[in-house]
Design a protein around this motif. Structure first.
Motif, PDB file in Angstrom:
ATOM      1  N   PRO A   1       0.815  -1.236   0.000  1.00 12.70           N
ATOM      2  CA  PRO A   1       0.000   0.000   0.000  1.00 12.70           C
ATOM      3  C   PRO A   1       0.841   1.276   0.000  1.00 12.70           C
ATOM      4  O   PRO A   1       0.558   2.216  -0.757  1.00 12.70           O
ATOM      5  N   SER A   2       1.876   1.321   0.831  1.00 14.19           N
ATOM      6  CA  SER A   2       2.713   2.527   0.890  1.00 14.19           C
ATOM      7  C   SER A   2       3.542   2.675  -0.372  1.00 14.19           C
ATOM      8  O   SER A   2       3.799   3.794  -0.834  1.00 14.19           O
ATOM      9  N   TYR A   3       3.964   1.555  -0.961  1.00 11.24           N
ATOM     10  CA  TYR A   3       4.754   1.635  -2.193  1.00 11.24           C
ATOM     11  C   TYR A   3       3.931   2.251  -3.323  1.00 11.24           C
ATOM     12  O   TYR A   3       4.393   3.140  -4.040  1.00 11.24           O
ATOM     13  N   LEU A   4       2.704   1.772  -3.494  1.00  7.72           N
ATOM     14  CA  LEU A   4       1.842   2.292  -4.556  1.00  7.72           C
ATOM     15  C   LEU A   4       1.530   3.768  -4.332  1.00  7.72           C
ATOM     16  O   LEU A   4       1.404   4.548  -5.290  1.00  7.72           O
TER      17      LEU A   4
ATOM     18  N   PRO B   1       3.473   6.664  -7.504  1.00  4.85           N
ATOM     19  CA  PRO B   1       2.260   6.562  -8.323  1.00  4.85           C
ATOM     20  C   PRO B   1       2.517   6.357  -9.813  1.00  4.85           C
ATOM     21  O   PRO B   1       1.598   5.975 -10.541  1.00  4.85           O
ATOM     22  N   PHE B   2       3.748   6.627 -10.269  1.00  3.46           N
ATOM     23  CA  PHE B   2       4.047   6.477 -11.698  1.00  3.46           C
ATOM     24  C   PHE B   2       4.679   5.131 -12.035  1.00  3.46           C
ATOM     25  O   PHE B   2       5.097   4.905 -13.162  1.00  3.46           O
ATOM     26  N   VAL B   3       4.753   4.254 -11.050  1.00  3.13           N
ATOM     27  CA  VAL B   3       5.290   2.909 -11.270  1.00  3.13           C
ATOM     28  C   VAL B   3       4.135   1.932 -11.457  1.00  3.13           C
ATOM     29  O   VAL B   3       3.229   1.871 -10.629  1.00  3.13           O
ATOM     30  N   LYS B   4       4.165   1.186 -12.551  1.00  2.89           N
ATOM     31  CA  LYS B   4       3.162   0.147 -12.806  1.00  2.89           C
ATOM     32  C   LYS B   4       3.712  -1.164 -12.262  1.00  2.89           C
ATOM     33  O   LYS B   4       4.646  -1.739 -12.824  1.00  2.89           O
ATOM     34  N   VAL B   5       3.124  -1.648 -11.191  1.00  7.84           N
ATOM     35  CA  VAL B   5       3.626  -2.838 -10.508  1.00  7.84           C
ATOM     36  C   VAL B   5       2.849  -4.078 -10.951  1.00  7.84           C
ATOM     37  O   VAL B   5       1.620  -4.091 -10.933  1.00  7.84           O
ATOM     38  N   GLN B   6       3.577  -5.104 -11.353  1.00 10.39           N
ATOM     39  CA  GLN B   6       2.981  -6.404 -11.676  1.00 10.39           C
ATOM     40  C   GLN B   6       3.587  -7.436 -10.727  1.00 10.39           C
ATOM     41  O   GLN B   6       4.801  -7.612 -10.692  1.00 10.39           O
TER      42      GLN B   6
ATOM     43  N   SER C   1      13.922   1.670  -4.598  1.00  9.92           N
ATOM     44  CA  SER C   1      12.631   2.091  -4.039  1.00  9.92           C
ATOM     45  C   SER C   1      11.929   0.916  -3.367  1.00  9.92           C
ATOM     46  O   SER C   1      11.326   1.063  -2.295  1.00  9.92           O
ATOM     47  N   LEU C   2      12.015  -0.266  -3.970  1.00 13.84           N
ATOM     48  CA  LEU C   2      11.403  -1.465  -3.389  1.00 13.84           C
ATOM     49  C   LEU C   2      12.108  -1.849  -2.096  1.00 13.84           C
ATOM     50  O   LEU C   2      11.462  -2.150  -1.084  1.00 13.84           O
ATOM     51  N   GLU C   3      13.425  -1.819  -2.121  1.00 12.17           N
ATOM     52  CA  GLU C   3      14.199  -2.154  -0.923  1.00 12.17           C
ATOM     53  C   GLU C   3      13.848  -1.227   0.235  1.00 12.17           C
ATOM     54  O   GLU C   3      13.622  -1.685   1.371  1.00 12.17           O
ATOM     55  N   ASN C   4      13.784   0.058  -0.037  1.00 14.91           N
ATOM     56  CA  ASN C   4      13.492   1.037   1.027  1.00 14.91           C
ATOM     57  C   ASN C   4      12.110   0.821   1.635  1.00 14.91           C
ATOM     58  O   ASN C   4      11.941   0.898   2.861  1.00 14.91           O
TER      59      ASN C   4
ATOM     60  N   VAL D   1       9.108  -1.433   6.879  1.00 13.42           N
ATOM     61  CA  VAL D   1       8.056  -2.160   7.619  1.00 13.42           C
ATOM     62  C   VAL D   1       8.570  -3.416   8.315  1.00 13.42           C
ATOM     63  O   VAL D   1       7.827  -4.068   9.042  1.00 13.42           O
ATOM     64  N   ILE D   2       9.825  -3.751   8.087  1.00 12.81           N
ATOM     65  CA  ILE D   2      10.394  -4.949   8.699  1.00 12.81           C
ATOM     66  C   ILE D   2      10.915  -4.605  10.095  1.00 12.81           C
ATOM     67  O   ILE D   2      11.619  -3.607  10.272  1.00 12.81           O
TER      68      ILE D   2
END
Length: 312
Positions: free
Chosen positions: A111-114, A118-123, A287-290, A295-296
């Protein structure tokens, strides 16, 4: 010859069916067939053997398709390089994640990543370790979130955190009066496992040294497909299972009474971001790593120094 034609022959090789390939490329089958025929005429070779069902590439076709994949992949890197130089983090980000991690990690950071990007299309695809490796090598996903090490020199592993294993057992087990347990406390003949193909199954087998011990067959011969199913089996049919600690987050107070921790050094699995060695979407990866590390719990991050027993 053009890139569109190369993408078409890659699609046909993937789906082994002209109609399905056309649908995936958002063109009519007639258009796709005509473009492939023109390419074959230009090269003066047959790329596909249409007499077989499903359609298969010819021997020269296999070589052409392999080179087409390399060419298309390298061309896409131009746009990715430009995107990497821009301040705005954007683009397509294809993520594979193992099933024993997906239900517990995704709700924490997605949720926080999206929201933050907002300009990243995640699959996102929930896949076994073996399938993640295959798709990374075929450039069908950008990054895998899974247990490591993989011992594959074509892949780059970036450790994120260490997740402890815990024991989930019925109240009928003899050791439930203990606070901390050792692997040898576990009766392997009462141990429930995930089905073949899950890396967690291999890790539990290594932890309990099942390969070197005799194991009787349960009256109920059952291999679970998920951690949730393992918990249900223990609750219904008694016995023991071993689960990763992130799975504790959604447990009820009653279920938590079935949890026992291992004595130090606590067995853990290393969770990493894994990419193919030529991966260049470094800003997306960062960005994904951060977002995950936000949250870990601090005690699980790879920067901590504590007594652990890493299980491969």
């Amino acid at each position: 010859m053009n890139f569109q034609q190369l993408e078409y022959i890659i699609a046909i090789d993937k789906y082994r069916h002209f109609v399905k390939a056309a649908e995936a490329c958002f063109v009519t089958q007639a258009t796709l067939s005509m473009m492939i025929k023109k390419l074959e005429e230009e090269l003066d070779v047959k790329i596909f053997d249409r007499s077989k069902q499903p359609v298969v590439p010819t021997e020269i076709g296999k070589k052409i398709i392999l080179q087409a994949k390399i060419t298309v992949q390298e061309a896409k890197k131009i746009k990715e390089l430009v995107s990497e130089e821009q301040d705005k983090i954007s683009g397509e980000f294809r993520i594979g994640i193992i099933p024993t991690l997906a239900p517990y990690l995704l709700p924490l950071f997605l949720p926080s990543y999206l929201k933050n990007y907002p300009f990243v299309k995640v699959q996102i695809s929930e896949l076994t370790t073996e399938e993640i490796i295959k798709r990374l090598e075929r450039n069908e996903i950008d990054v895998g979130i899974l247990a490591t090490p993989l011992e594959n020199n074509m892949l780059v592993e970036k450790p994120l955190f260490y997740e402890q294993f815990v024991i989930y057992a019925s109240k009928e087990e003899k050791f439930m009066n203990k606070k901390y347990l050792l692997a040898e406390d576990i009766d392997i003949n009462r141990l429930w496992l995930l089905e073949e193909g899950h890396c967690l199954r291999s890790q539990v087998i290594n932890l309990c040294e099942l390969k070197s011990k005799e194991k009787e067959v349960h009256q109920l011969d059952f291999a679970a497909a998920s951690i949730e199913t393992l918990r249900k089996i223990v609750e219904i049919n008694n016995g023991i299972t071993i689960i990763p600690s992130l799975a504790l987050a959604d447990m009820t107070e009653k279920q938590m009474q079935n949890i026992r921790h291992f004595k130090n050094p606590a067995p853990v699995r290393e969770i990493s971001l894994v990419t193919y060695r030529h991966f260049i979407k470094e800003k997306l990866l960062l960005s994904l790593e951060n977002e995950i590390l936000k949250v870990i719990p601090s005690e699980m991050k790879n920067s901590i120094k504590k007594e652990i027993l890493k299980i491969n």
